[in-house]
Design an enzyme around this catalytic site. Structure first.
Site, mmCIF file in Angstrom:
data_model
loop_
_atom_site.group_PDB
_atom_site.id
_atom_site.type_symbol
_atom_site.label_atom_id
_atom_site.label_comp_id
_atom_site.label_asym_id
_atom_site.label_seq_id
_atom_site.Cartn_x
_atom_site.Cartn_y
_atom_site.Cartn_z
ATOM 1 N N CYS A 31 48.779 -12.813 -95.051
ATOM 2 C CA CYS A 31 48.315 -11.844 -96.074
ATOM 3 C C CYS A 31 47.261 -12.574 -97.637
ATOM 4 O O CYS A 31 46.332 -11.518 -98.237
ATOM 5 C CB CYS A 31 49.289 -11.527 -96.836
ATOM 6 S SG CYS A 31 50.845 -10.754 -96.204
ATOM 7 N N CYS A 78 42.988 -11.902 -96.943
ATOM 8 C CA CYS A 78 42.450 -10.676 -97.707
ATOM 9 C C CYS A 78 42.705 -9.633 -98.939
ATOM 10 O O CYS A 78 41.911 -9.905 -99.497
ATOM 11 C CB CYS A 78 42.532 -9.221 -95.887
ATOM 12 S SG CYS A 78 41.670 -9.302 -94.744
ATOM 13 N N HIS A 79 43.837 -10.333 -99.433
ATOM 14 C CA HIS A 79 44.533 -10.070 -100.350
ATOM 15 C C HIS A 79 44.446 -11.132 -101.808
ATOM 16 O O HIS A 79 44.635 -10.531 -103.329
ATOM 17 C CB HIS A 79 46.112 -9.427 -100.636
ATOM 18 C CG HIS A 79 45.925 -8.220 -99.166
ATOM 19 N ND1 HIS A 79 45.334 -7.349 -99.793
ATOM 20 C CD2 HIS A 79 46.405 -7.600 -98.125
ATOM 21 C CE1 HIS A 79 45.694 -5.837 -99.337
ATOM 22 N NE2 HIS A 79 46.025 -7.152 -97.846
ATOM 23 N N MET A 132 43.566 -2.975 -92.017
ATOM 24 C CA MET A 132 44.501 -3.733 -91.632
ATOM 25 C C MET A 132 45.415 -3.776 -90.931
ATOM 26 O O MET A 132 45.276 -2.616 -89.909
ATOM 27 C CB MET A 132 45.812 -3.326 -92.907
ATOM 28 C CG MET A 132 46.999 -4.006 -93.238
ATOM 29 S SD MET A 132 47.443 -3.506 -94.716
ATOM 30 C CE MET A 132 49.160 -3.908 -93.819
ATOM 31 N N HIS A 157 31.589 -12.533 -97.260
ATOM 32 C CA HIS A 157 32.677 -13.287 -96.134
ATOM 33 C C HIS A 157 32.054 -14.051 -94.782
ATOM 34 O O HIS A 157 32.242 -15.105 -95.509
ATOM 35 C CB HIS A 157 33.219 -11.417 -95.483
ATOM 36 C CG HIS A 157 34.483 -12.338 -94.787
ATOM 37 N ND1 HIS A 157 35.258 -12.639 -95.513
ATOM 38 C CD2 HIS A 157 35.045 -11.864 -93.361
ATOM 39 C CE1 HIS A 157 36.714 -12.747 -94.503
ATOM 40 N NE2 HIS A 157 35.982 -12.238 -93.409
ATOM 41 N N HIS A 159 32.127 -6.860 -91.086
ATOM 42 C CA HIS A 159 32.610 -8.265 -90.162
ATOM 43 C C HIS A 159 32.050 -9.043 -89.094
ATOM 44 O O HIS A 159 32.188 -8.514 -87.884
ATOM 45 C CB HIS A 159 34.002 -8.459 -90.320
ATOM 46 C CG HIS A 159 34.309 -10.019 -89.831
ATOM 47 N ND1 HIS A 159 34.635 -10.474 -88.839
ATOM 48 C CD2 HIS A 159 35.521 -10.371 -90.616
ATOM 49 C CE1 HIS A 159 35.519 -11.819 -88.584
ATOM 50 N NE2 HIS A 159 35.675 -11.100 -90.238
#
Length: 537
Positions: A48, A51-52, A89, A325, A367
């Site tokens: 996780c 991304c978070h 997600m 990114h 992305h």
């Protein structure tokens, strides 16, 4: 901080790091034992945090702070984790069991606290020489065509699989860090540098029989990317590793991996707000200057770091958009193209003038991964990106000298069946390959799309052909040295089936399967030595 505490990354501290990160429990948050916090923290880091965020403040994904999650409630959180969302997600019902999903839903309702920092002295404590330089071979110790090796990430295995592109044999598995994101090559392609999520930066020698790690160093607790100097007299002199936590980058000697310098990336975003968790998203060497590009995710800044004098670093800070990114260069090596995915934009930087030259909204959460450059019959030279938030591949003009009217403007887009992670092509190919790995359904994520460059027509290709319950997705494409084969990973993520991964090899002309490399543990990204060292694609 001891060498032993750092030597295995985020889970090796003498106290339960995950429990410490959870900190004080909110009144309305579910109770958790120290053992549950530690176990949940390991799952969060593995699945996780990318991304978070380490501190759960959000980036590509939303924040997971208790002021949000407690109100959502345990049941709703478990449902989101189980089934994923079409906004990018993926579902975790085939990856985590019911108890683990319940545990993570409880964990993200707790209050996070910061893990420890790392000084240069701490980093130096972890530096390890595995094979001394005097023992390195002066020529290849095997008769394989090492320039057609596929250096392959075995994500959950914590290793790089070295696959012979000619014979399709797995030569060896070199032990590296956990969940490597990318691998970067020395200028001649002999050495490969890989950065694990656990902070372990490793150097692999492909001339050894079998190829193996020669040296390593932990540059952080949570890390992501790496780059090697390729310019002029500094060719293969420095390697740079970028950390998510602590938010900094480390410059090391590319020969020995000795850490030389650490630089914090904390600062201010494009609106002037202070960013404490300013993570290094991606790192690249600039082909036409003695500098690295350091992309500071949460600040939306591209830093061009001149390594010609590391004692007196010259750093240009270019404001772009949040959150940076993945990116890639145009064929000339002058212009850098990177996703600011939270802003739904691609950003364009001129590395010769060291200035931003454009920004372009392309779709929901771009992305590009390693990206793709090709020539479009209408727009001339273009580049493209997939999107995490929708099934779309968008492409734009990227030759401002010869096609100024098309530069940094959308040329076109095609709709796929679901969001994806990667797009790839080859100068000799008629095709652009697009994955759909982020869609939650197997009847989409086990397929890739192939776009004809001339007609822009899409052809769906079934790759994974694994049972749905195995939760296997088709992800990441790479061409072989000849440019005639396309290698696509089957990332088998389901519980108990991680060793069921494979790489499916397609003929780029007929789009038919021609071979497989099977029984691989969670294969994801692949990097062909010849193509990468020659910047093909």
């Amino acid at each position: 901080m001891t060498k032993r505490a750092l030597s295995k990354g985020i889970f090796a501290f003498s106290f339960p790091l995950a429990a410490m990160m959870a900190g004080g429990v909110q009144a309305a948050a579910p109770e958790m034992s120290a053992e549950e916090l530690d176990r949940a923290g390991q799952i969060y880091f593995s699945r996780c945090a990318g991304c978070h965020g380490t501190l759960r403040k959000g980036a590509t994904g939303p924040n997971l702070l208790p002021e949000t999650t407690v109100d959502m409630g345990q049941r709703r959180l478990e449902s989101i984790i189980t089934f994923g969302t079409e906004g990018g997600m993926n579902n975790f019902d085939g990856i985590l069991d019911e108890d683990e999903i319940e545990l993570i839903a409880k964990y993200i309702q707790q209050t996070p606290e910061e893990p420890p920092e790392m000084s240069l002295a701490d980093i130096r404590e972890t530096w390890k020489i595995v094979v001394p330089q005097e023992e390195w071979p002066t020529e290849p110790q095997h008769d394989r065509n090492w320039e057609n090796f596929m250096v392959t990430i075995l994500r959950d295995r914590g290793a790089m699989g070295i696959i012979d592109g000619d014979t399709k044999e797995l030569v060896t598995e070199a032990e590296t860090g956990y969940a490597v994101h990318v691998a970067k090559e020395s200028s001649d392609g002999r050495f490969w540098y890989v950065q694990g999520r656990d902070g372990r930066l490793s150097k692999i020698d492909l001339w050894m029989d079998p190829p193996q790690v020669t040296a390593e160093v932990f540059i952080g607790i949570d890390a992501r990317d790496v780059a090697v100097s390729h310019y002029g007299e500094w060719k293969d002199k420095y390697v740079i590793g970028g950390a998510y936590w602590p938010p900094h980058f480390v410059i090391a000697d590319a020969e020995t991996m000795e850490p030389l310098k650490v630089v914090s990336t904390r600062g201010y975003d494009t609106e002037g707000n202070y960013v404490h968790e300013a993570r290094v998203a991606a790192l690249y060497n600039t082909p036409n200057a003695p500098s690295f590009l350091v992309n500071v995710k949460e600040t939306g800044q591209v830093w061009q770091v001149d390594y010609s004098d590391i004692e007196n670093l010259r750093i240009e800070q270019m404001e772009t958009a949040e959150y940076l990114h993945d990116g890639f260069f145009d064929p000339s090596g002058r212009y850098f193209q990177i996703a600011a995915n939270y802003s739904n934009k691609m950003v364009f930087v001129d590395t010769e003038t060291r200035k931003r030259v454009g920004m372009l909204e392309t779709g929901q959460i771009p992305h590009p991964g390693p990206g793709a450059n090709w020539v479009d019959p209408e727009c001339g030279p273009v580049a493209g990106t997939t999107h995490l938030g929708e099934g779309r591949m968008t492409f734009w003009g990227n030759d401002p000298e010869n096609y100024p009217d098309q530069a940094w403007e959308i040329c076109g887009s095609v709709e796929t069946d679901g969001p994806g992670l990667f797009v790839r092509t080859h100068p000799e190919s008629d095709n652009v390959w697009i994955d759909q790995a982020m869609h939650p359904e197997a009847d989409v994520n086990q397929w890739v799309m192939v776009m004809n460059k001339e007609t822009r027509e899409l052809t769906p290709i079934h790759v994974a052909d694994r049972p749905v319950e195995h939760d296997a997705v088709a992800v990441h494409m790479e061409y072989d040295q000849t440019g005639s084969e396309v290698w696509v990973s089957i990332w088998a993520r389901g519980r108990g089936h991680q060793d069921d991964g494979a790489i499916v090899i397609f003929d780029d002309k007929t789009l038919e399967e021609k071979a497989r490399v099977e029984n691989l543990n969670t294969p994801t990204g692949k990097f062909n030595v010849y193509n990468r060292k020659n910047h093909v694609g």
